[in-house]
Design a protein around this motif. Structure first.
Motif, PDB file in Angstrom:
ATOM      1  N   VAL A  48      23.082  44.279  29.248  1.00  0.00           N
ATOM      2  CA  VAL A  48      23.986  43.473  29.342  1.00  0.00           C
ATOM      3  C   VAL A  48      25.232  44.042  30.085  1.00  0.00           C
ATOM      4  CG1 VAL A  48      25.998  42.177  28.064  1.00  0.00           C
ATOM      5  CG2 VAL A  48      23.340  41.921  27.771  1.00  0.00           C
ATOM      6  N   VAL A  49      25.363  45.676  29.315  1.00  0.00           N
ATOM      7  CA  VAL A  49      26.445  46.436  29.967  1.00  0.00           C
ATOM      8  C   VAL A  49      26.408  46.592  31.520  1.00  0.00           C
ATOM      9  CG1 VAL A  49      27.592  48.722  29.957  1.00  0.00           C
ATOM     10  CG2 VAL A  49      26.953  47.446  27.740  1.00  0.00           C
ATOM     11  N   TRP A  50      25.105  47.177  31.915  1.00  0.00           N
ATOM     12  CA  TRP A  50      25.019  47.465  33.310  1.00  0.00           C
ATOM     13  C   TRP A  50      25.138  46.290  34.155  1.00  0.00           C
ATOM     14  CZ3 TRP A  50      26.345  52.067  34.367  1.00  0.00           C
ATOM     15  CH2 TRP A  50      25.622  53.109  33.530  1.00  0.00           C
ATOM     16  N   ALA A  51      24.537  45.043  33.822  1.00  0.00           N
ATOM     17  CA  ALA A  51      24.746  43.791  34.391  1.00  0.00           C
ATOM     18  C   ALA A  51      26.180  43.319  34.576  1.00  0.00           C
ATOM     19  CB  ALA A  51      23.917  42.793  33.818  1.00  0.00           C
ATOM     20  N   TRP A  52      26.710  43.480  33.633  1.00  0.00           N
ATOM     21  CA  TRP A  52      28.231  43.378  33.450  1.00  0.00           C
ATOM     22  C   TRP A  52      29.055  44.250  34.680  1.00  0.00           C
ATOM     23  CZ3 TRP A  52      32.047  44.410  28.779  1.00  0.00           C
ATOM     24  CH2 TRP A  52      33.306  43.753  29.134  1.00  0.00           C
ATOM     25  N   ALA A  53      28.535  45.648  34.388  1.00  0.00           N
ATOM     26  CA  ALA A  53      29.346  46.459  35.574  1.00  0.00           C
ATOM     27  C   ALA A  53      29.070  46.192  36.868  1.00  0.00           C
ATOM     28  CB  ALA A  53      29.129  48.037  34.848  1.00  0.00           C
TER      29      ALA A  53
ATOM     30  N   LEU B 254      27.646  43.608  38.502  1.00  0.00           N
ATOM     31  CA  LEU B 254      27.850  42.250  38.849  1.00  0.00           C
ATOM     32  C   LEU B 254      29.421  42.050  39.114  1.00  0.00           C
ATOM     33  CD1 LEU B 254      25.604  39.804  36.858  1.00  0.00           C
ATOM     34  CD2 LEU B 254      25.479  40.489  39.217  1.00  0.00           C
ATOM     35  N   ALA B 255      30.180  42.562  38.272  1.00  0.00           N
ATOM     36  CA  ALA B 255      31.675  42.603  38.743  1.00  0.00           C
ATOM     37  C   ALA B 255      32.026  43.333  39.762  1.00  0.00           C
ATOM     38  CB  ALA B 255      32.325  43.438  37.270  1.00  0.00           C
ATOM     39  N   LYS B 256      31.374  44.346  40.286  1.00  0.00           N
ATOM     40  CA  LYS B 256      31.664  45.190  41.553  1.00  0.00           C
ATOM     41  C   LYS B 256      30.698  44.605  42.745  1.00  0.00           C
ATOM     42  CE  LYS B 256      31.779  49.175  38.579  1.00  0.00           C
ATOM     43  NZ  LYS B 256      30.620  50.125  38.407  1.00  0.00           N
TER      44      LYS B 256
ATOM     45  N   GLU C 193      23.510  49.934  39.086  1.00  0.00           N
ATOM     46  CA  GLU C 193      23.566  49.301  37.792  1.00  0.00           C
ATOM     47  C   GLU C 193      22.972  47.926  37.701  1.00  0.00           C
ATOM     48  OE1 GLU C 193      28.348  51.163  37.252  1.00  0.00           O
ATOM     49  OE2 GLU C 193      28.066  49.328  38.112  1.00  0.00           O
TER      50      GLU C 193
ATOM     51  N   ALA D  89      19.954  47.366  34.932  1.00  0.00           N
ATOM     52  CA  ALA D  89      20.183  46.161  33.963  1.00  0.00           C
ATOM     53  C   ALA D  89      18.913  45.401  34.047  1.00  0.00           C
ATOM     54  CB  ALA D  89      21.181  45.343  34.309  1.00  0.00           C
TER      55      ALA D  89
ATOM     56  N   PHE E 236      34.318  48.294  35.170  1.00  0.00           N
ATOM     57  CA  PHE E 236      33.750  46.870  35.323  1.00  0.00           C
ATOM     58  C   PHE E 236      34.748  45.963  36.147  1.00  0.00           C
ATOM     59  CE2 PHE E 236      32.914  48.651  30.904  1.00  0.00           C
ATOM     60  CZ  PHE E 236      31.574  48.263  30.896  1.00  0.00           C
TER      61      PHE E 236
END
Length: 150
Positions: A16-21, A23-25, A58, A62, A104
């Protein structure tokens, strides 16, 4: 038995952390490159390749962690990436540069009062502990690694 379930939770949390980071970028690669640029660590020729490529790395981490494929390798890459992030944040902090880390999404120069280096380093150290757990205990439930091992 319980260790495998702990590893499952850790694997999914780190995913979740890597997906969030990532996808945000990924939707704004120029902003991601700008976030890399403000660290003033890399030569300009590497800023865009790193800024544009990092979100995809990232997201790949994820996905690997989500399905549990190559868990130990994904965890080792996660550890390396987190150590680099912690080092980069500590570097700008030590040099007196005021930035948002861009971890993020976003990122860039900010007022000195808006920096959160201590919290960002602590957060990344927490993620590093999670990744370290998976290096140590990569066997988890509901994983392709387990399915492939039979």
């Amino acid at each position: 038995m319980i260790t495998a379930w702990i590893s499952t939770v850790v694997r999914l949390a780190l995913s979740v952390v890597w997906a969030w980071a990532g996808l945000a970028k990924v939707s704004d690669p120029e902003a991601a490159a700008q976030a890399v640029r403000v660290y003033r660590i890399l030569p300009e020729a590497l800023v865009k390749p790193i800024g544009y490529g990092m979100p995809f790395l990232e997201i790949a981490l994820a996905l690997l962690l989500l399905v549990g494929l190559g868990t130990r390798i994904a965890a080792i890459v996660s550890c390396v990436l987190l150590v680099v992030y912690i080092g980069a944040i500590a570097s700008v902090w030590a040099r007196g540069i005021s930035i948002d880390c861009g971890c993020f999404g976003g990122g860039g120069a900010v007022a000195a009062s808006q920096t959160a280096y201590w919290q960002e380093i602590l957060r990344d150290c927490g993620f590093l502990v999670l990744a370290g757990w998976l290096v140590w205990r990569p066997k988890s439930r509901l994983s392709l690694d387990g399915w492939l091992a039979g």
